[in-house]
Design a protein around this motif. Structure first.
Motif, PDB file in Angstrom:
ATOM      1  N   ARG A   5       0.823  -1.213   0.000  1.00  0.00           N
ATOM      2  CA  ARG A   5       0.000   0.000   0.000  1.00  0.00           C
ATOM      3  C   ARG A   5       0.857   1.263   0.000  1.00  0.00           C
ATOM      4  O   ARG A   5       0.472   2.275  -0.561  1.00  0.00           O
ATOM      5  CB  ARG A   5      -0.904   0.022   1.233  1.00  0.00           C
ATOM      6  CG  ARG A   5      -2.182  -0.751   1.086  1.00  0.00           C
ATOM      7  CD  ARG A   5      -3.182  -0.432   2.186  1.00  0.00           C
ATOM      8  NE  ARG A   5      -2.646  -0.496   3.530  1.00  0.00           N
ATOM      9  CZ  ARG A   5      -2.555  -1.613   4.266  1.00  0.00           C
ATOM     10  NH1 ARG A   5      -2.971  -2.752   3.773  1.00  0.00           N
ATOM     11  NH2 ARG A   5      -2.068  -1.571   5.481  1.00  0.00           N
ATOM     12  N   LEU A   6       2.009   1.189   0.643  1.00  0.00           N
ATOM     13  CA  LEU A   6       2.794   2.396   0.872  1.00  0.00           C
ATOM     14  C   LEU A   6       3.905   2.656  -0.146  1.00  0.00           C
ATOM     15  O   LEU A   6       4.284   3.809  -0.359  1.00  0.00           O
ATOM     16  CB  LEU A   6       3.442   2.329   2.266  1.00  0.00           C
ATOM     17  CG  LEU A   6       2.470   2.280   3.437  1.00  0.00           C
ATOM     18  CD1 LEU A   6       3.223   2.002   4.731  1.00  0.00           C
ATOM     19  CD2 LEU A   6       1.699   3.588   3.536  1.00  0.00           C
ATOM     20  N   ILE A   7       4.447   1.601  -0.755  1.00  0.00           N
ATOM     21  CA  ILE A   7       5.668   1.752  -1.540  1.00  0.00           C
ATOM     22  C   ILE A   7       5.480   1.141  -2.932  1.00  0.00           C
ATOM     23  O   ILE A   7       5.000   0.006  -3.054  1.00  0.00           O
ATOM     24  CB  ILE A   7       6.852   1.073  -0.823  1.00  0.00           C
ATOM     25  CG1 ILE A   7       7.019   1.683   0.580  1.00  0.00           C
ATOM     26  CG2 ILE A   7       8.138   1.203  -1.617  1.00  0.00           C
ATOM     27  CD1 ILE A   7       7.932   0.918   1.487  1.00  0.00           C
TER      28      ILE A   7
ATOM     29  N   LEU B 217      10.398  -1.416  -3.907  1.00  0.00           N
ATOM     30  CA  LEU B 217      10.566  -2.596  -3.053  1.00  0.00           C
ATOM     31  C   LEU B 217      11.613  -3.539  -3.631  1.00  0.00           C
ATOM     32  O   LEU B 217      12.470  -4.047  -2.908  1.00  0.00           O
ATOM     33  CB  LEU B 217       9.227  -3.324  -2.887  1.00  0.00           C
ATOM     34  CG  LEU B 217       8.162  -2.585  -2.081  1.00  0.00           C
ATOM     35  CD1 LEU B 217       6.810  -3.277  -2.226  1.00  0.00           C
ATOM     36  CD2 LEU B 217       8.569  -2.474  -0.620  1.00  0.00           C
ATOM     37  N   THR B 218      11.558  -3.741  -4.935  1.00  0.00           N
ATOM     38  CA  THR B 218      12.519  -4.611  -5.604  1.00  0.00           C
ATOM     39  C   THR B 218      13.930  -4.043  -5.515  1.00  0.00           C
ATOM     40  O   THR B 218      14.893  -4.766  -5.241  1.00  0.00           O
ATOM     41  CB  THR B 218      12.114  -4.818  -7.082  1.00  0.00           C
ATOM     42  OG1 THR B 218      10.771  -5.324  -7.112  1.00  0.00           O
ATOM     43  CG2 THR B 218      13.039  -5.778  -7.783  1.00  0.00           C
ATOM     44  N   GLU B 219      14.052  -2.755  -5.699  1.00  0.00           N
ATOM     45  CA  GLU B 219      15.360  -2.095  -5.604  1.00  0.00           C
ATOM     46  C   GLU B 219      15.917  -2.186  -4.178  1.00  0.00           C
ATOM     47  O   GLU B 219      17.100  -2.465  -3.972  1.00  0.00           O
ATOM     48  CB  GLU B 219      15.219  -0.630  -6.031  1.00  0.00           C
ATOM     49  CG  GLU B 219      16.536   0.097  -6.165  1.00  0.00           C
ATOM     50  CD  GLU B 219      16.338   1.531  -6.657  1.00  0.00           C
ATOM     51  OE1 GLU B 219      17.121   2.394  -6.228  1.00  0.00           O
ATOM     52  OE2 GLU B 219      15.408   1.776  -7.444  1.00  0.00           O
TER      53      GLU B 219
ATOM     54  N   ALA C 163      17.244  -5.699  -3.485  1.00  0.00           N
ATOM     55  CA  ALA C 163      18.569  -5.926  -4.074  1.00  0.00           C
ATOM     56  C   ALA C 163      19.657  -5.287  -3.214  1.00  0.00           C
ATOM     57  O   ALA C 163      20.732  -5.870  -3.018  1.00  0.00           O
ATOM     58  CB  ALA C 163      18.613  -5.367  -5.496  1.00  0.00           C
ATOM     59  N   ALA C 164      19.380  -4.119  -2.667  1.00  0.00           N
ATOM     60  CA  ALA C 164      20.370  -3.426  -1.847  1.00  0.00           C
ATOM     61  C   ALA C 164      20.619  -4.147  -0.522  1.00  0.00           C
ATOM     62  O   ALA C 164      21.738  -4.134  -0.002  1.00  0.00           O
ATOM     63  CB  ALA C 164      19.906  -1.989  -1.579  1.00  0.00           C
ATOM     64  N   LEU C 165      19.605  -4.808   0.018  1.00  0.00           N
ATOM     65  CA  LEU C 165      19.728  -5.465   1.325  1.00  0.00           C
ATOM     66  C   LEU C 165      20.124  -6.932   1.251  1.00  0.00           C
ATOM     67  O   LEU C 165      20.455  -7.532   2.278  1.00  0.00           O
ATOM     68  CB  LEU C 165      18.394  -5.360   2.080  1.00  0.00           C
ATOM     69  CG  LEU C 165      17.966  -3.970   2.503  1.00  0.00           C
ATOM     70  CD1 LEU C 165      16.552  -4.006   3.063  1.00  0.00           C
ATOM     71  CD2 LEU C 165      18.929  -3.402   3.524  1.00  0.00           C
TER      72      LEU C 165
ATOM     73  N   LEU D 272      15.065 -10.034   5.187  1.00  0.00           N
ATOM     74  CA  LEU D 272      14.348  -8.784   4.927  1.00  0.00           C
ATOM     75  C   LEU D 272      14.241  -8.536   3.424  1.00  0.00           C
ATOM     76  O   LEU D 272      13.196  -8.113   2.922  1.00  0.00           O
ATOM     77  CB  LEU D 272      15.059  -7.617   5.615  1.00  0.00           C
ATOM     78  CG  LEU D 272      14.393  -6.249   5.512  1.00  0.00           C
ATOM     79  CD1 LEU D 272      12.957  -6.286   5.997  1.00  0.00           C
ATOM     80  CD2 LEU D 272      15.204  -5.214   6.286  1.00  0.00           C
ATOM     81  N   ALA D 273      15.316  -8.845   2.711  1.00  0.00           N
ATOM     82  CA  ALA D 273      15.294  -8.689   1.253  1.00  0.00           C
ATOM     83  C   ALA D 273      14.204  -9.572   0.634  1.00  0.00           C
ATOM     84  O   ALA D 273      13.481  -9.135  -0.263  1.00  0.00           O
ATOM     85  CB  ALA D 273      16.667  -9.017   0.667  1.00  0.00           C
ATOM     86  N   GLU D 274      14.080 -10.801   1.143  1.00  0.00           N
ATOM     87  CA  GLU D 274      13.062 -11.711   0.615  1.00  0.00           C
ATOM     88  C   GLU D 274      11.656 -11.174   0.881  1.00  0.00           C
ATOM     89  O   GLU D 274      10.772 -11.246   0.028  1.00  0.00           O
ATOM     90  CB  GLU D 274      13.226 -13.106   1.218  1.00  0.00           C
ATOM     91  CG  GLU D 274      12.248 -14.129   0.676  1.00  0.00           C
ATOM     92  CD  GLU D 274      12.301 -14.281  -0.841  1.00  0.00           C
ATOM     93  OE1 GLU D 274      11.229 -14.545  -1.430  1.00  0.00           O
ATOM     94  OE2 GLU D 274      13.370 -14.120  -1.453  1.00  0.00           O
ATOM     95  N   LEU D 275      11.436 -10.617   2.062  1.00  0.00           N
ATOM     96  CA  LEU D 275      10.150 -10.011   2.385  1.00  0.00           C
ATOM     97  C   LEU D 275       9.834  -8.869   1.417  1.00  0.00           C
ATOM     98  O   LEU D 275       8.726  -8.777   0.877  1.00  0.00           O
ATOM     99  CB  LEU D 275      10.147  -9.489   3.826  1.00  0.00           C
ATOM    100  CG  LEU D 275       8.879  -8.766   4.262  1.00  0.00           C
ATOM    101  CD1 LEU D 275       7.722  -9.742   4.434  1.00  0.00           C
ATOM    102  CD2 LEU D 275       9.121  -8.008   5.553  1.00  0.00           C
ATOM    103  N   LEU D 276      10.819  -8.024   1.155  1.00  0.00           N
ATOM    104  CA  LEU D 276      10.615  -6.906   0.229  1.00  0.00           C
ATOM    105  C   LEU D 276      10.356  -7.396  -1.191  1.00  0.00           C
ATOM    106  O   LEU D 276       9.506  -6.855  -1.900  1.00  0.00           O
ATOM    107  CB  LEU D 276      11.816  -5.963   0.267  1.00  0.00           C
ATOM    108  CG  LEU D 276      12.021  -5.211   1.583  1.00  0.00           C
ATOM    109  CD1 LEU D 276      13.327  -4.424   1.549  1.00  0.00           C
ATOM    110  CD2 LEU D 276      10.842  -4.314   1.892  1.00  0.00           C
ATOM    111  N   ARG D 277      11.102  -8.431  -1.612  1.00  0.00           N
ATOM    112  CA  ARG D 277      10.876  -8.999  -2.950  1.00  0.00           C
ATOM    113  C   ARG D 277       9.455  -9.536  -3.064  1.00  0.00           C
ATOM    114  O   ARG D 277       8.771  -9.328  -4.058  1.00  0.00           O
ATOM    115  CB  ARG D 277      11.884 -10.120  -3.222  1.00  0.00           C
ATOM    116  CG  ARG D 277      12.988  -9.739  -4.169  1.00  0.00           C
ATOM    117  CD  ARG D 277      13.805 -10.936  -4.628  1.00  0.00           C
ATOM    118  NE  ARG D 277      14.443 -11.660  -3.547  1.00  0.00           N
ATOM    119  CZ  ARG D 277      15.527 -11.252  -2.911  1.00  0.00           C
ATOM    120  NH1 ARG D 277      16.111 -10.129  -3.240  1.00  0.00           N
ATOM    121  NH2 ARG D 277      16.043 -11.971  -1.939  1.00  0.00           N
ATOM    122  N   HIS D 278       9.037 -10.244  -2.028  1.00  0.00           N
ATOM    123  CA  HIS D 278       7.690 -10.822  -2.029  1.00  0.00           C
ATOM    124  C   HIS D 278       6.631  -9.702  -2.096  1.00  0.00           C
ATOM    125  O   HIS D 278       5.654  -9.805  -2.825  1.00  0.00           O
ATOM    126  CB  HIS D 278       7.495 -11.685  -0.791  1.00  0.00           C
ATOM    127  CG  HIS D 278       6.226 -12.453  -0.785  1.00  0.00           C
ATOM    128  ND1 HIS D 278       5.938 -13.434  -1.705  1.00  0.00           N
ATOM    129  CD2 HIS D 278       5.130 -12.366   0.021  1.00  0.00           C
ATOM    130  CE1 HIS D 278       4.742 -13.922  -1.468  1.00  0.00           C
ATOM    131  NE2 HIS D 278       4.233 -13.290  -0.428  1.00  0.00           N
TER     132      HIS D 278
END
Length: 156
Positions: A124-126, A131-133, A136-138, A145-151
Protein backbone atom coordinates in the motif's frame (compact mmCIF):
# COMPACT_ATOMS: atom_id res chain seq x y z
CA UNK A 1 -14.93 -31.59 -8.30
CA UNK A 2 -12.85 -34.77 -7.90
CA UNK A 3 -11.85 -35.78 -4.37
CA UNK A 4 -8.15 -35.36 -5.15
CA UNK A 5 -8.70 -31.84 -6.46
CA UNK A 6 -10.79 -30.91 -3.43
CA UNK A 7 -8.07 -32.14 -1.08
CA UNK A 8 -5.38 -30.24 -3.00
CA UNK A 9 -7.49 -27.06 -2.97
CA UNK A 10 -8.16 -27.44 0.77
CA UNK A 11 -4.48 -27.98 1.55
CA UNK A 12 -3.60 -24.87 -0.49
CA UNK A 13 -6.20 -22.92 1.49
CA UNK A 14 -4.73 -24.23 4.75
CA UNK A 15 -1.31 -22.98 3.67
CA UNK A 16 -2.80 -19.57 2.98
CA UNK A 17 -4.89 -19.39 6.17
CA UNK A 18 -2.66 -21.20 8.68
CA UNK A 19 0.83 -20.87 7.22
CA UNK A 20 1.13 -24.59 6.43
CA UNK A 21 -1.14 -27.62 6.08
CA UNK A 22 -2.92 -28.43 9.34
CA UNK A 23 -1.87 -32.06 9.00
CA UNK A 24 1.76 -31.01 9.45
CA UNK A 25 0.97 -28.90 12.50
CA UNK A 26 -1.15 -31.60 14.12
CA UNK A 27 1.41 -34.35 13.45
CA UNK A 28 4.07 -32.26 15.22
CA UNK A 29 1.80 -32.00 18.26
CA UNK A 30 1.04 -35.73 18.23
CA UNK A 31 4.77 -36.49 18.24
CA UNK A 32 5.76 -33.75 20.72
CA UNK A 33 3.12 -34.73 23.27
CA UNK A 34 3.25 -38.46 22.51
CA UNK A 35 -0.53 -38.72 22.14
CA UNK A 36 -2.84 -40.32 19.62
CA UNK A 37 -4.83 -38.23 17.16
CA UNK A 38 -7.95 -39.09 19.13
CA UNK A 39 -6.28 -37.96 22.35
CA UNK A 40 -5.19 -34.71 20.75
CA UNK A 41 -8.70 -34.17 19.36
CA UNK A 42 -10.07 -34.51 22.90
CA UNK A 43 -7.59 -31.90 24.19
CA UNK A 44 -8.47 -29.51 21.37
CA UNK A 45 -12.23 -29.95 21.84
CA UNK A 46 -12.92 -31.40 18.39
CA UNK A 47 -14.12 -34.85 17.37
CA UNK A 48 -11.50 -37.32 16.22
CA UNK A 49 -13.17 -37.75 12.80
CA UNK A 50 -13.28 -33.97 12.30
CA UNK A 51 -9.58 -33.67 13.20
CA UNK A 52 -8.79 -36.48 10.77
CA UNK A 53 -10.71 -34.71 7.98
CA UNK A 54 -8.89 -31.44 8.62
CA UNK A 55 -5.51 -33.23 8.69
CA UNK A 56 -6.14 -35.07 5.44
CA UNK A 57 -7.45 -32.00 3.63
CA UNK A 58 -10.99 -33.34 3.36
CA UNK A 59 -11.98 -30.21 5.25
CA UNK A 60 -10.21 -26.91 4.74
CA UNK A 61 -10.61 -25.19 8.09
CA UNK A 62 -11.17 -25.47 11.77
CA UNK A 63 -14.51 -23.76 12.18
CA UNK A 64 -14.40 -23.24 15.93
CA UNK A 65 -12.03 -20.41 16.90
CA UNK A 66 -11.55 -21.89 20.39
CA UNK A 67 -10.21 -25.11 18.85
CA UNK A 68 -7.71 -23.13 16.78
CA UNK A 69 -6.73 -21.17 19.90
CA UNK A 70 -6.07 -24.42 21.78
CA UNK A 71 -3.96 -25.73 18.90
CA UNK A 72 -1.86 -22.57 19.06
CA UNK A 73 -1.62 -22.86 22.85
CA UNK A 74 -0.19 -26.37 22.48
CA UNK A 75 2.28 -25.21 19.84
CA UNK A 76 3.51 -22.52 22.22
CA UNK A 77 3.78 -24.97 25.12
CA UNK A 78 6.20 -27.11 23.09
CA UNK A 79 8.67 -24.25 23.41
CA UNK A 80 8.57 -24.11 27.20
CA UNK A 81 11.51 -25.78 28.98
CA UNK A 82 9.23 -27.96 31.09
CA UNK A 83 7.46 -29.48 28.07
CA UNK A 84 10.60 -29.53 25.91
CA UNK A 85 12.20 -31.74 28.56
CA UNK A 86 9.82 -34.50 27.44
CA UNK A 87 8.98 -35.52 30.99
CA UNK A 88 5.69 -37.39 30.97
CA UNK A 89 4.19 -35.39 33.84
CA UNK A 90 5.10 -32.07 32.18
CA UNK A 91 3.53 -33.19 28.91
CA UNK A 92 0.37 -34.34 30.68
CA UNK A 93 0.13 -31.11 32.70
CA UNK A 94 0.36 -29.06 29.49
CA UNK A 95 -2.32 -31.18 27.80
CA UNK A 96 -4.59 -30.88 30.85
CA UNK A 97 -4.09 -27.09 30.97
CA UNK A 98 -5.11 -26.72 27.35
CA UNK A 99 -8.01 -29.17 27.62
CA UNK A 100 -9.51 -27.24 30.53
CA UNK A 101 -8.93 -23.83 28.96
CA UNK A 102 -11.81 -21.74 27.74
CA UNK A 103 -10.05 -19.45 25.28
CA UNK A 104 -11.91 -16.34 24.25
CA UNK A 105 -11.01 -15.35 20.74
CA UNK A 106 -11.22 -11.60 20.31
CA UNK A 107 -9.52 -9.08 18.08
CA UNK A 108 -7.07 -8.43 20.92
CA UNK A 109 -5.76 -12.00 21.17
CA UNK A 110 -6.46 -13.48 17.75
CA UNK A 111 -3.19 -14.59 16.14
CA UNK A 112 -2.28 -12.34 13.25
CA UNK A 113 -0.08 -13.30 10.33
CA UNK A 114 2.46 -10.54 10.83
CA UNK A 115 4.33 -11.35 7.61
CA UNK A 116 1.19 -11.08 5.52
CA UNK A 117 0.19 -7.85 7.27
CA UNK A 118 3.64 -6.38 6.66
CA UNK A 119 3.53 -7.34 2.98
CA UNK A 120 0.10 -5.77 2.54
CA UNK A 121 1.24 -2.57 4.29
CA UNK A 122 4.39 -2.36 2.15
CA UNK A 123 2.34 -2.83 -1.01
CA UNK A 124 0.00 0.00 0.00
CA UNK A 125 2.79 2.40 0.87
CA UNK A 126 5.67 1.75 -1.54
CA UNK A 127 5.78 1.28 -5.34
CA UNK A 128 6.79 -2.25 -6.36
CA UNK A 129 9.90 -1.10 -8.23
CA UNK A 130 11.15 0.61 -5.05
CA UNK A 131 10.57 -2.60 -3.05
CA UNK A 132 12.52 -4.61 -5.60
CA UNK A 133 15.36 -2.10 -5.60
CA UNK A 134 15.50 -2.08 -1.80
CA UNK A 135 15.56 -5.90 -1.77
CA UNK A 136 18.57 -5.93 -4.07
CA UNK A 137 20.37 -3.43 -1.85
CA UNK A 138 19.73 -5.46 1.33
CA UNK A 139 20.26 -8.94 -0.08
CA UNK A 140 23.88 -9.37 1.01
CA UNK A 141 23.52 -8.34 4.65
CA UNK A 142 19.86 -8.97 5.40
CA UNK A 143 18.58 -11.77 3.12
CA UNK A 144 15.38 -12.44 5.12
CA UNK A 145 14.35 -8.78 4.93
CA UNK A 146 15.29 -8.69 1.25
CA UNK A 147 13.06 -11.71 0.61
CA UNK A 148 10.15 -10.01 2.38
CA UNK A 149 10.62 -6.91 0.23
CA UNK A 150 10.88 -9.00 -2.95
CA UNK A 151 7.69 -10.82 -2.03
CA UNK A 152 5.89 -7.53 -1.34
CA UNK A 153 7.15 -6.16 -4.66
CA UNK A 154 5.43 -8.97 -6.55
CA UNK A 155 1.94 -7.69 -7.07
CA UNK A 156 -0.23 -10.68 -7.81
Amino acid sequence: MEDHKIVQRNIALQREWYGEPLGDRVRRLVVAFDVSQAGLADVLGISAPMLSQVMSGRRAKIGNPAVLARLIMLERKILTPDVASGRREALQRALDDVRSSKPAVTRDNLPVDVGRSAIMALRRLIPSDHLTEAAAALDGRFPELAELLRHAGKRT
